[in-house]
Design a protein around this motif. Structure first.
Motif, PDB file in Angstrom:
ATOM      1  N   VAL A 117      -8.763  -2.554   2.824  1.00 38.94           N
ATOM      2  CA  VAL A 117      -7.502  -2.298   3.526  1.00 38.94           C
ATOM      3  C   VAL A 117      -6.312  -2.614   2.631  1.00 38.94           C
ATOM      4  O   VAL A 117      -5.280  -1.918   2.663  1.00 38.94           O
ATOM      5  N   THR A 121      -3.493   0.070   1.914  1.00 42.42           N
ATOM      6  CA  THR A 121      -2.133  -0.236   2.356  1.00 42.42           C
ATOM      7  C   THR A 121      -1.146  -0.251   1.199  1.00 42.42           C
ATOM      8  O   THR A 121      -0.021   0.248   1.317  1.00 42.42           O
ATOM      9  N   THR A 178      -6.375  -9.125   7.424  1.00 46.11           N
ATOM     10  CA  THR A 178      -6.483  -7.687   7.612  1.00 46.11           C
ATOM     11  C   THR A 178      -5.591  -7.220   8.762  1.00 46.11           C
ATOM     12  O   THR A 178      -4.904  -6.191   8.658  1.00 46.11           O
ATOM     13  N   LEU A 181      -2.013  -7.076   7.554  1.00 45.23           N
ATOM     14  CA  LEU A 181      -1.736  -5.864   6.783  1.00 45.23           C
ATOM     15  C   LEU A 181      -1.568  -4.649   7.693  1.00 45.23           C
ATOM     16  O   LEU A 181      -0.691  -3.811   7.479  1.00 45.23           O
ATOM     17  N   LEU A 182      -2.416  -4.554   8.710  1.00 46.57           N
ATOM     18  CA  LEU A 182      -2.307  -3.445   9.654  1.00 46.57           C
ATOM     19  C   LEU A 182      -0.995  -3.505  10.426  1.00 46.57           C
ATOM     20  O   LEU A 182      -0.399  -2.464  10.736  1.00 46.57           O
ATOM     21  N   SER A 185       1.797  -2.034   8.363  1.00 45.56           N
ATOM     22  CA  SER A 185       1.594  -0.651   7.946  1.00 45.56           C
ATOM     23  C   SER A 185       2.342   0.290   8.886  1.00 45.56           C
ATOM     24  O   SER A 185       2.786  -0.102   9.971  1.00 45.56           O
ATOM     25  N   ALA A 189      -0.801   5.133   9.740  1.00 43.03           N
ATOM     26  CA  ALA A 189      -1.783   4.500   8.847  1.00 43.03           C
ATOM     27  C   ALA A 189      -2.517   3.374   9.562  1.00 43.03           C
ATOM     28  O   ALA A 189      -3.725   3.198   9.377  1.00 43.03           O
ATOM     29  N   ALA A 190      -1.793   2.615  10.394  1.00 42.82           N
ATOM     30  CA  ALA A 190      -2.427   1.510  11.117  1.00 42.82           C
ATOM     31  C   ALA A 190      -3.479   2.009  12.086  1.00 42.82           C
ATOM     32  O   ALA A 190      -4.560   1.415  12.214  1.00 42.82           O
ATOM     33  N   LEU A 193      -6.502   3.123   9.948  1.00 44.49           N
ATOM     34  CA  LEU A 193      -7.185   1.976   9.364  1.00 44.49           C
ATOM     35  C   LEU A 193      -7.883   1.135  10.423  1.00 44.49           C
ATOM     36  O   LEU A 193      -8.961   0.592  10.176  1.00 44.49           O
TER      37      LEU A 193
END
Length: 343
Positions: A117, A121, A178, A181-182, A185, A189-190, A193
């Motif tokens: 990820v 990202t 993780t 990061l989501l 985003s 994209a989130a 992912l």
């Protein structure tokens, strides 16, 4: 006389079992490829595959393309993922002597997911410049293993329970990173992912199958070659030392091998948990007196293929993430094993 009869009966049942398993291996791709939004019968699948193998240019119908380009690669990736995760579970349970060890609970899967990820990202930035998805996943998995080993203390060879607890802690930590990061985003994209981290074989392609299939095949050959040493380690480190096994070296080698398998699979189909926990136990229940590495890999592959069939056919208009189903089954199985150990 009675002993010979028992041996003959055992050989007969073993032959029948392997014959049934081989038949299931041959039939499963045809049956699994018949499930999906487009209704295609099993005999139609076999006929379309035969025509494609004989003359690929003439088999250009929509159904033929659905089977050959979408469903069959998906079935093969699912089988490869199940075999690889089951193999990793068998290895981890052997080298740690803990029946609850699993790539997911050990933190390897979460670390690989975080690395993958992170690459997706931050793609195009100087932070991950030059890193591919499998490379990022492998580095994340290796970092997870290093953290687990460091948290387990210096007496790693005797603190297998602490290794498992460290793996759970590392798994939660990488899961939180993780999610962070989501969160930062973009919404599109989130969403993509998030579905990927739950596990999916929807992106399976012929051009990308060679890497996971090659890694799992090589790892299977290496583990089979080390079968005697792994079985010796199940009896304890002192017993393994007596038999001439280099315990620390073999344990680190097997952990890195499990990291490579898990990272490769996570990079291609996302995070799928508890397969490595369930399948080795199921195989031991079916064959209590033998610990067959090949049988564990085959059962794991078949299990994952049919879980994927359930994931894409349970709901009429959408597809469930594979990891949701395996986590639901695995959590119940985890409690079952935990209760059995407490008795």
């Amino acid at each position: 006389m009675m002993r010979r009869d028992n041996q003959a009966r055992t050989v007969l049942w073993r032959s029948v079992g392997w014959s049934g398993l081989l038949l299931l291996l041959l039939v499963t791709p045809l049956l699994a490829s018949s499930f999906g939004a487009a209704q295609i019968g099993v005999f139609d699948v076999a006929q379309l595959l035969w025509h494609h193998l004989v003359d690929a240019e003439q088999s250009s119908s929509i159904n033929a393309r659905i089977i050959w380009e979408l469903r069959l690669p998906r079935v093969l990736l699912a089988f490869t993922a199940g075999a690889g995760l089951a193999l990793s579970g068998f290895v981890l349970q052997s080298v740690t002597r803990n029946p609850l060890a699993d790539p997911y609970l050990f933190g390897i899967s979460s670390g690989a997911s975080f690395g993958a990820v992170l690459v997706v990202t931050l793609a195009g930035t100087s932070v991950v410049a030059g890193l591919s998805l499998p490379t990022g996943a492998f580095l994340g998995a290796c970092l997870s293993v290093l953290l687990v080993l460091s948290l387990s203390g210096q007496r790693v060879t005797t603190q297998v329970e602490r290794m498992l607890l460290s793996g759970v802690a590392v798994s939660f930590m990488f899961g939180a990173l993780t999610s962070l990061l989501l969160y930062f985003s973009s919404p599109l994209a989130a969403q993509s992912l998030l579905f990927w981290t739950m596990g999916s074989f929807a992106q399976a392609k012929w051009a990308e199958l060679w890497l996971p299939m090659g890694i799992v095949a090589i790892a299977l050959a290496l583990v089979i070659g080390q079968k005697r040493q792994l079985l010796a380690m199940q009896g304890g480190d002192e017993t393994a030392h007596t038999l001439g096994v280099r315990v620390v070296k073999l344990r680190l080698l097997m952990l890195l091998l499990c990291s490579l398998i898990t990272a490769t699979l996570v990079a291609h189909c996302g995070g799928i948990g508890f397969v490595g926990l369930m399948v080795p136990h199921v195989v031991r229940l079916l064959v209590p007196q033998r610990q067959s590495i090949m049988l564990t890999a085959l059962v794991g592959g078949l299990f994952m293929v049919w879980v994927d069939v359930l994931a894409r056919s349970a709901l009429p208009t959408q597809e469930l993430p594979v990891g949701v189903i395996t986590s639901a089954l695995g959590s119940v199985f985890f409690l079952f094993v935990l209760r059995k150990r407490g008795q």
